[in-house]
Design a protein around this motif. Structure first.
Motif, PDB file in Angstrom:
ATOM      1  N   PRO A  78      46.397   1.389 -16.569  1.00 47.71           N
ATOM      2  CA  PRO A  78      46.854   0.718 -17.794  1.00 47.71           C
ATOM      3  C   PRO A  78      45.961  -0.452 -18.186  1.00 47.71           C
ATOM      4  O   PRO A  78      46.136  -1.035 -19.258  1.00 47.71           O
ATOM      5  N   SER A  79      44.988  -0.784 -17.355  1.00 47.78           N
ATOM      6  CA  SER A  79      43.984  -1.803 -17.701  1.00 47.78           C
ATOM      7  C   SER A  79      43.000  -1.275 -18.743  1.00 47.78           C
ATOM      8  O   SER A  79      42.348  -2.041 -19.431  1.00 47.78           O
ATOM      9  N   GLY A  80      42.891   0.067 -18.809  1.00 42.25           N
ATOM     10  CA  GLY A  80      41.812   0.692 -19.575  1.00 42.25           C
ATOM     11  C   GLY A  80      40.758   1.288 -18.652  1.00 42.25           C
ATOM     12  O   GLY A  80      39.904   2.051 -19.086  1.00 42.25           O
ATOM     13  N   GLY A  81      40.837   0.929 -17.380  1.00 42.78           N
ATOM     14  CA  GLY A  81      39.962   1.550 -16.380  1.00 42.78           C
ATOM     15  C   GLY A  81      38.497   1.210 -16.527  1.00 42.78           C
ATOM     16  O   GLY A  81      38.103   0.418 -17.392  1.00 42.78           O
ATOM     17  N   PHE A  82      37.688   1.809 -15.675  1.00 44.19           N
ATOM     18  CA  PHE A  82      36.229   1.637 -15.781  1.00 44.19           C
ATOM     19  C   PHE A  82      35.756   2.150 -17.140  1.00 44.19           C
ATOM     20  O   PHE A  82      34.731   1.735 -17.648  1.00 44.19           O
ATOM     21  N   SER A  83      36.526   3.084 -17.691  1.00 46.52           N
ATOM     22  CA  SER A  83      36.217   3.652 -18.989  1.00 46.52           C
ATOM     23  C   SER A  83      36.103   2.555 -20.049  1.00 46.52           C
ATOM     24  O   SER A  83      35.249   2.625 -20.930  1.00 46.52           O
ATOM     25  N   SER A  84      36.951   1.540 -19.954  1.00 47.96           N
ATOM     26  CA  SER A  84      36.951   0.444 -20.930  1.00 47.96           C
ATOM     27  C   SER A  84      36.220  -0.795 -20.413  1.00 47.96           C
ATOM     28  O   SER A  84      35.890  -1.678 -21.194  1.00 47.96           O
ATOM     29  N   PHE A  85      36.005  -0.858 -19.104  1.00 51.54           N
ATOM     30  CA  PHE A  85      35.370  -2.041 -18.515  1.00 51.54           C
ATOM     31  C   PHE A  85      33.930  -1.770 -18.088  1.00 51.54           C
ATOM     32  O   PHE A  85      33.055  -2.624 -18.235  1.00 51.54           O
ATOM     33  N   GLY A  86      33.669  -0.596 -17.548  1.00 50.27           N
ATOM     34  CA  GLY A  86      32.382  -0.316 -16.911  1.00 50.27           C
ATOM     35  C   GLY A  86      32.426  -0.826 -15.485  1.00 50.27           C
ATOM     36  O   GLY A  86      33.270  -1.639 -15.119  1.00 50.27           O
ATOM     37  N   GLU A  87      31.510  -0.315 -14.683  1.00 55.58           N
ATOM     38  CA  GLU A  87      31.461  -0.721 -13.287  1.00 55.58           C
ATOM     39  C   GLU A  87      30.702  -2.026 -13.142  1.00 55.58           C
ATOM     40  O   GLU A  87      29.633  -2.187 -13.711  1.00 55.58           O
ATOM     41  N   ALA A  88      31.233  -2.931 -12.335  1.00 56.65           N
ATOM     42  CA  ALA A  88      30.482  -4.114 -11.902  1.00 56.65           C
ATOM     43  C   ALA A  88      30.634  -4.114 -10.386  1.00 56.65           C
ATOM     44  O   ALA A  88      31.646  -4.574  -9.852  1.00 56.65           O
ATOM     45  N   ILE A  89      29.650  -3.531  -9.727  1.00 53.85           N
ATOM     46  CA  ILE A  89      29.753  -3.094  -8.330  1.00 53.85           C
ATOM     47  C   ILE A  89      30.526  -4.056  -7.413  1.00 53.85           C
ATOM     48  O   ILE A  89      31.522  -3.681  -6.824  1.00 53.85           O
ATOM     49  N   GLY A  90      30.049  -5.290  -7.318  1.00 50.23           N
ATOM     50  CA  GLY A  90      30.637  -6.220  -6.353  1.00 50.23           C
ATOM     51  C   GLY A  90      31.991  -6.754  -6.779  1.00 50.23           C
ATOM     52  O   GLY A  90      32.738  -7.316  -5.977  1.00 50.23           O
ATOM     53  N   ALA A  91      32.314  -6.598  -8.059  1.00 51.40           N
ATOM     54  CA  ALA A  91      33.505  -7.254  -8.603  1.00 51.40           C
ATOM     55  C   ALA A  91      34.664  -6.297  -8.859  1.00 51.40           C
ATOM     56  O   ALA A  91      35.819  -6.704  -8.917  1.00 51.40           O
ATOM     57  N   GLN A  92      34.368  -4.996  -9.026  1.00 52.36           N
ATOM     58  CA  GLN A  92      35.372  -4.106  -9.602  1.00 52.36           C
ATOM     59  C   GLN A  92      36.605  -3.892  -8.733  1.00 52.36           C
ATOM     60  O   GLN A  92      37.703  -3.735  -9.261  1.00 52.36           O
ATOM     61  N   ALA A  93      36.457  -3.896  -7.427  1.00 50.53           N
ATOM     62  CA  ALA A  93      37.627  -3.656  -6.575  1.00 50.53           C
ATOM     63  C   ALA A  93      38.608  -4.821  -6.685  1.00 50.53           C
ATOM     64  O   ALA A  93      39.829  -4.616  -6.711  1.00 50.53           O
ATOM     65  N   ILE A  94      38.089  -6.032  -6.772  1.00 51.79           N
ATOM     66  CA  ILE A  94      38.970  -7.195  -6.916  1.00 51.79           C
ATOM     67  C   ILE A  94      39.559  -7.214  -8.324  1.00 51.79           C
ATOM     68  O   ILE A  94      40.738  -7.517  -8.509  1.00 51.79           O
ATOM     69  N   TRP A  95      38.750  -6.829  -9.298  1.00 50.83           N
ATOM     70  CA  TRP A  95      39.276  -6.714 -10.676  1.00 50.83           C
ATOM     71  C   TRP A  95      40.470  -5.760 -10.726  1.00 50.83           C
ATOM     72  O   TRP A  95      41.496  -6.049 -11.368  1.00 50.83           O
ATOM     73  N   GLN A  96      40.364  -4.617 -10.059  1.00 42.17           N
ATOM     74  CA  GLN A  96      41.485  -3.662 -10.061  1.00 42.17           C
ATOM     75  C   GLN A  96      42.756  -4.305  -9.508  1.00 42.17           C
ATOM     76  O   GLN A  96      43.852  -4.082 -10.028  1.00 42.17           O
ATOM     77  N   VAL A  97      42.590  -5.110  -8.456  1.00 40.15           N
ATOM     78  CA  VAL A  97      43.748  -5.778  -7.844  1.00 40.15           C
ATOM     79  C   VAL A  97      44.306  -6.830  -8.796  1.00 40.15           C
ATOM     80  O   VAL A  97      45.530  -7.001  -8.909  1.00 40.15           O
ATOM     81  N   VAL A  98      43.426  -7.517  -9.519  1.00 35.10           N
ATOM     82  CA  VAL A  98      43.877  -8.490 -10.521  1.00 35.10           C
ATOM     83  C   VAL A  98      44.714  -7.779 -11.587  1.00 35.10           C
ATOM     84  O   VAL A  98      45.822  -8.212 -11.934  1.00 35.10           O
ATOM     85  N   GLU A  99      44.199  -6.650 -12.092  1.00 38.09           N
ATOM     86  CA  GLU A  99      44.918  -5.908 -13.134  1.00 38.09           C
ATOM     87  C   GLU A  99      46.258  -5.385 -12.610  1.00 38.09           C
ATOM     88  O   GLU A  99      47.282  -5.470 -13.296  1.00 38.09           O
TER      89      GLU A  99
END
Ligand SMILES: [Zn+2]
Lengths: 393, 146
Positions: free
Chosen positions: A334-355
């Motif tokens: 429901p965040s929009g996923g990588f599809s709407s964000f794009g990958e940011a290698i070192g940050a994306q796993a923590i971003w998912q937890v934030v969302e």
């Protein structure tokens, strides 16, 4: 075991910020997390920071650089790299440090500013880095790997072009409503199906971009910090998995795979998710919100099966029936996923937890999942490497 | 001075990955005599958990196999991929060899739209570019068996 909660989260929005440094965007994410938690910098007792591989010496000791911005306090600062699961590794270490009783409050942070142009080989020694082989001998950028798996799925289960396009249609609706997303345009099925073919059968709008972004989470077991937090979120499990022998996935970088499967596809993600279910004492049927690594439309479908949300070949039906949408059985990305964000290698796993935690805290406005109580964030990293985090309120 | 050796017309882009000295092109794999695992390349070892890792032997894979999956890449791969010219769109296949291992590589086929999972393909060499000595720098590739 101590009960450990997320008491604050912070992001720097996703996008392309070539004129900024990883330190600048990391500082924004950490400052936002501190503010959200109402935690003073002096109360942060340990930092686990994702290594930023394109940042030279500074990027490899990213945590120390970020610490110095807020003021060095002599606490343990550990930097960790697990490719796209880097943030999962940092989060898990922060959790374990608190669980072990070493500290009460810790920061997990991940930052990435991707280099200009395509990602490519980082060494020139094929004998120790098989990544060199796929670039030099076979011309295989990452989407080739996703397309090869996607084609197999289409042949096996009858996945249609429309299914692949529908993933983007659904996710673009959420991205449009997420202020931190890089891509905010909504798409129709027709628009996606008419977008450029990149890596047949995957189209431009069905594979994710590489982005810049930063994410930070403050974890605590301190009763004072938890009490002060605005709707703290409990961490029910945060696990990591590696691959199983006999996994038939052609993993990014590899040029070979076993012909006869002795383990599930994406076995590292199977491993991480099953560890998490066991630790949390729940199953996939208990999850309300799932942030999965939708590097491509294929990932979206495959991960529903890999993590046990449906049986083999059933993900397309879940999608077509609207079961994966907000208001359906399971709200997927429901965040929009990588599809709407794009990958940011070192940050994306923590971003998912934030969302995921924002959903449990009821902070998502128009894309809020009604009555969300349990959320899961699932990552996928290079070379059989994955993390799962389950959150509860 | 007389030349004592004739210069090879084809050289591999990287060594020890495939053999084209004989009549047919063969991918160089290795097999563990203890756990039975085939791996590629032969210098990136893989074993079953608990294996003694004894008795690893190099193996030349069969010259032909079945197409397990394929894709058509519509954009040219960035460096270090090096070809004489832009070859996009180009095919990439995952080929299942009878030994029990799948290997990926370029597909050299004029009609990429006719590719199908299950097709019999053979291993060939493909000249990526010509070097300063006038030699063809080659990689392995696959072609549909007619
Ligand atoms: Zn062995």
């Amino acid at each position: 075991m101590r009960e450990i909660s997320i008491v604050g989260v912070g992001l720097h929005p996703w996008g392309k910020f070539k004129d900024k440094t990883f330190i600048e965007i990391g500082t924004v994410a950490i400052a936002n997390a501190l503010k959200d938690a109402g935690v003073e910098w002096k109360d942060v007792q340990a930092i686990f920071s994702g290594i930023y591989i394109y940042g030279g010496n500074a990027g490899h000791i990213s945590g120390q650089y970020l610490e110095s911005v807020f003021g060095e306090t002599g606490i343990p600062v550990v930097n960790v790299y697990n490719a796209c699961a880097t943030g999962s590794a940092a989060l898990r270490m922060a959790y374990n440090s608190i669980a072990a009783g070493e500290v009460d409050t810790a920061l997990a942070v991940g930052v990435d500013i991707s280099p200009e142009g395509f990602l490519s080989a980082k060494s020139d020694n094929p004998r120790q880095d098989r990544d060199v082989l796929r670039w030099r001998m076979a011309g295989m950028p990452n989407p080739v790997y996703w397309a090869l798996e996607c084609r197999k799925r289409m042949a096996r289960y009858g996945t249609s072009d429309e299914d692949l396009a529908r993933v983007k249609v659904v996710l673009s609706q959420y991205g449009a409503k997420n202020p931190n997303a890089r891509y905010k345009k909504t798409y129709t099925l027709e628009e996606v199906m008419n977008s450029l073919m990149v890596c047949d059968p995957l189209r431009l709008l069905e594979v994710c971009a590489t982005s810049d972004g930063a994410a930070a989470v403050i974890l605590s077991a301190s009763p004072g910090a938890v009490k002060k937090a605005d709707r703290p979120v409990k961490i029910a499990a945060t696990t990591m998995g590696s691959a199983l022998y006999g996994d038939p996935t052609l993993r990014i970088s590899a040029l070979s795979a076993p012909a006869a499967a002795e383990a599930p596809l994406l076995s590292e993600s199977y491993s991480a998710s099953r560890q998490a279910y066991k630790k949390a004492g729940i199953g996939p049927e208990d999850i309300d919100v799932l942030e999965l690594p939708d590097n491509s439309s294929w990932h979206y479908l495959q991960y529903l099966e890999t993590c046990g949300f449906c049986g083999e070949g059933e993900a397309e039906k879940m999608l077509r029936d609207g079961q994966t949408q907000i208001g359906g059985r399971l709200a997927v990305c429901p965040s929009g996923g990588f599809s709407s964000f794009g990958e940011a290698i070192g940050a994306q796993a923590i971003w998912q937890v934030v969302e995921a935690s924002n959903q449990l805290r009821g902070r998502c406005g128009e894309r809020q999942v009604p009555d969300a109580k349990v959320a899961m964030a699932q990552t996928y990293g290079l070379m059989g490497n994955s993390g799962t985090t389950i959150l509860k309120v | 001075m007389e030349k004592t050796q004739t210069q090879k017309a084809r050289v591999p882009a990287l060594p020890d990955l495939f053999d084209f000295s004989g009549d047919s092109v063969r991918i160089r794999s290795a097999r563990c005599g203890s756990c039975g695992t085939y791996f590629f390349p032969e210098y990136h070892a893989q074993h079953r958990s608990g294996c003694s890792r004894e008795g690893v032997e190099p193996v030349l894979l069969s010259n032909s196999g079945k197409l397990a999956s394929y894709t058509i890449e519509h954009y040219m791969c960035p460096p270090p991929f090096k070809t004489a010219e832009n070859i996009s769109p180009y095919g990439i296949g995952l080929v299942e060899f009878p030994e029990g291992i799948q290997v990926a590589g370029l597909i050299m086929e004029s009609d990429l739209d006719a590719l199908q999972i299950g097709q019999e393909v053979e291993t060939i060499t493909y000249a990526l570019y010509r070097n300063e000595e006038g030699q063809d720098v080659v990689t392995w590739a696959f072609r549909v068996l007619k």
